[in-house]
Design a protein around this motif. Structure first.
Motif, PDB file in Angstrom:
ATOM      1  N   GLN A 135      95.418  -7.130  87.346  1.00  0.00           N
ATOM      2  CA  GLN A 135      96.170  -8.186  86.682  1.00  0.00           C
ATOM      3  C   GLN A 135      95.439  -8.724  85.452  1.00  0.00           C
ATOM      4  O   GLN A 135      96.078  -9.285  84.555  1.00  0.00           O
ATOM      5  CB  GLN A 135      96.462  -9.329  87.657  1.00  0.00           C
ATOM      6  CG  GLN A 135      95.277 -10.204  88.000  1.00  0.00           C
ATOM      7  CD  GLN A 135      95.615 -11.267  89.035  1.00  0.00           C
ATOM      8  OE1 GLN A 135      96.380 -11.032  89.965  1.00  0.00           O
ATOM      9  NE2 GLN A 135      95.056 -12.450  88.874  1.00  0.00           N
ATOM     10  N   THR A 136      94.135  -8.513  85.359  1.00  0.00           N
ATOM     11  CA  THR A 136      93.409  -8.984  84.175  1.00  0.00           C
ATOM     12  C   THR A 136      93.711  -8.145  82.938  1.00  0.00           C
ATOM     13  O   THR A 136      93.379  -8.556  81.830  1.00  0.00           O
ATOM     14  CB  THR A 136      91.886  -8.973  84.420  1.00  0.00           C
ATOM     15  OG1 THR A 136      91.416  -7.620  84.550  1.00  0.00           O
ATOM     16  CG2 THR A 136      91.516  -9.770  85.656  1.00  0.00           C
ATOM     17  N   THR A 137      94.324  -6.984  83.124  1.00  0.00           N
ATOM     18  CA  THR A 137      94.666  -6.136  81.981  1.00  0.00           C
ATOM     19  C   THR A 137      96.096  -6.334  81.521  1.00  0.00           C
ATOM     20  O   THR A 137      96.494  -5.803  80.481  1.00  0.00           O
ATOM     21  CB  THR A 137      94.469  -4.638  82.322  1.00  0.00           C
ATOM     22  OG1 THR A 137      95.418  -4.251  83.334  1.00  0.00           O
ATOM     23  CG2 THR A 137      93.066  -4.372  82.810  1.00  0.00           C
ATOM     24  N   ASP A 138      96.895  -7.073  82.278  1.00  0.00           N
ATOM     25  CA  ASP A 138      98.308  -7.255  81.969  1.00  0.00           C
ATOM     26  C   ASP A 138      98.506  -8.527  81.161  1.00  0.00           C
ATOM     27  O   ASP A 138      98.438  -9.644  81.702  1.00  0.00           O
ATOM     28  CB  ASP A 138      99.132  -7.311  83.257  1.00  0.00           C
ATOM     29  CG  ASP A 138      99.150  -5.982  83.988  1.00  0.00           C
ATOM     30  OD1 ASP A 138      98.826  -4.963  83.359  1.00  0.00           O
ATOM     31  OD2 ASP A 138      99.469  -5.966  85.187  1.00  0.00           O
ATOM     32  N   ILE A 139      98.757  -8.358  79.875  1.00  0.00           N
ATOM     33  CA  ILE A 139      98.880  -9.490  78.965  1.00  0.00           C
ATOM     34  C   ILE A 139     100.073  -9.278  78.041  1.00  0.00           C
ATOM     35  O   ILE A 139     100.217  -8.214  77.433  1.00  0.00           O
ATOM     36  CB  ILE A 139      97.605  -9.667  78.116  1.00  0.00           C
ATOM     37  CG1 ILE A 139      96.382  -9.858  79.029  1.00  0.00           C
ATOM     38  CG2 ILE A 139      97.734 -10.849  77.162  1.00  0.00           C
ATOM     39  CD1 ILE A 139      95.077  -9.937  78.293  1.00  0.00           C
ATOM     40  N   GLY A 140     100.916 -10.281  77.945  1.00  0.00           N
ATOM     41  CA  GLY A 140     102.034 -10.216  77.015  1.00  0.00           C
ATOM     42  C   GLY A 140     102.978  -9.065  77.286  1.00  0.00           C
ATOM     43  O   GLY A 140     103.579  -8.513  76.370  1.00  0.00           O
TER      44      GLY A 140
END
Length: 427
Positions: A135-140
């Motif tokens: 989840q830390t790589t999922d942005i915008g």
């Protein structure tokens, strides 16, 4: 060598964060506008440039020989950079258009650099990566990297001194944990029972396992509102404050590098919270036979609560102005394969982000390591928000006022809620 701490792996200084995020009050969540691609068939070719920090940067070049053997037309150039200057270096490279193809980015760095990153190709399988890390790589709305390694925190404790303290096994609950810390002092000759962060950089972050284990959180589910001011948060801080009020933990511990390990080895403070990198360092510092005198255990749970710890780590990301993105993603894909992650663990002690890698005997046979795998099943991570650094810094201040200055936890969380609300979420 004890080589890394939480600050080095995940923290962003407040000054840099202000410069990069426009004081964290942007109305738009940072995101990448580069389209996702697909990997081409065939081996990687051409030159790939990689920047990596710390021990990873020092070890990576030599580790890549199998990848080069499978891809004889590729040349990988690894640049090792210090953690303390890495973010400035990345930011300067972004501004000047001189980024590497691949960057090793701390999990909470992702919002800061999101607009400079390429979405990961959909054909890089991320299905068995720990969700808290992914989840830390999922942005915008885009996946802007692949988790390389994960980290979590557990309790290190002296088994030999625990027996002197009258305990046959490590307690699993808050009451027993505090009782053991006190018994280390009263019966085993320790100066303090446990080292707990009482203030300074990332003090709040390091205490979050107790807050989360008590069922509290500091954001709502969709990360649009801060929720510090709750009875559960107050309760957790009151519990922790008791260690300092009763003299079980030192309000002003030695902050010098290596001091916690030294106190652990000499028995003056026989418990502390840390990550897997400390295991080999403690074995070396303690000398022959010391590995049989300590163990690790999951975070203790309060009544009706859970054992929940902090998760962090690093992601591998490809920059938008990469000159060789296809080959770069193929290297990322290789580095995040389960069997390769097991070999990487053997090399630098980084915990695999792939859950399937945890079936390997290299991680299951050593009880000290396997505890980290169990703890990773119940973890949370810092929010992927541009304002998190400023909010975390404000929380560090309030934590110090409670643990060192005697401020009431209720007043502290009320002030922290007000500060966080004024900073917003960067949405």
């Amino acid at each position: 060598m004890i080589r890394r701490n939480l600050a080095a792996a995940t923290a962003v200084t407040a000054t840099l964060a202000l410069a990069l995020s426009g004081c964290g009050r942007s109305n738009d969540r940072p995101q990448s506008d580069a389209p996702a691609s697909r990997l081409t068939n065939g081996p990687a070719t051409g030159t790939i440039t990689v920047w990596a920090q710390g021990t990873e940067g020092e070890a990576l070049a030599g580790f890549l020989r199998p990848f080069k053997d499978k891809n004889p037309g590729v040349d990988v150039k690894v640049t090792a950079i210090p953690w303390d200057s890495a973010q400035n270096k990345y930011q300067t490279a972004i501004a000047g258009g001189t980024t590497p193809d691949i960057g090793m980015l701390g999990t909470d760095w992702m919002p800061t650099f999101a607009s400079a990153l390429r979405p990961a190709p959909a054909d890089i399988d991320t299905g068995d990566i720990f969700p808290v890390s992914l989840q830390t790589t999922d942005i915008g709305g885009a996946r802007l990297g692949v988790p390389w390694y994960v980290e979590t925190r557990v309790l290190f404790y002296r088994t030999d001194l625990m027996k002197k303290a009258g305990f046959d096994s490590f307690p699993k609950d808050w009451q027993g944990f505090k009782a053991l810390a006190a018994a280390y002092q009263d019966k085993a000759g320790a100066k303090y029972g446990v080292t707990l962060p009482s203030g300074g950089w990332n003090a709040f972050l390091n205490n979050l396992p107790f807050v989360w284990s008590n069922g509290a959180d500091f954001m709502n589910a969709d990360q649009t509102k801060w929720t510090f001011d709750t009875p559960k948060t107050v309760e957790a801080l009151e519990y922790l404050s008791g260690f300092f009020k009763q003299g079980i933990a030192n309000k002003n511990p030695d902050a010098e590098t290596g001091s916690t390990a030294s106190a652990f080895v000499d028995g003056s403070v026989p418990m502390f919270i840390s990550g897997p990198w400390d295991i080999p360092g403690l074995k070396t510092a303690g000398g022959a036979g010391f590995e049989d005198k300590f163990a690790v255990a999951p975070i203790p749970a309060p009544p009706g609560g859970t054992s929940t710890s902090f998760a962090a780590g690093a992601n591998l990301a490809v920059f938008k102005n990469s000159k060789n993105p296809d080959a770069a993603w193929k290297l990322v894909q290789w580095l995040t394969q389960p069997d390769v992650q097991v070999e990487w663990f053997k090399t630098v002690n980084d915990l695999p982000s792939r859950q399937s890698a945890w079936k390997d005997p290299a991680l299951t046979a050593d009880p000290k390591v396997s505890v980290f795998g169990e703890q990773l099943k119940s973890t949370k991570t810092a929010p992927v928000l541009t304002t998190w650094t400023q909010v975390s810094a404000a929380a560090d201040t309030e934590i110090e006022r409670v643990f060192r200055g005697g401020k009431s936890p209720q007043d502290a969380v009320r002030q922290l809620q007000s500060t966080a609300d004024s900073l917003g979420t960067g949405e």
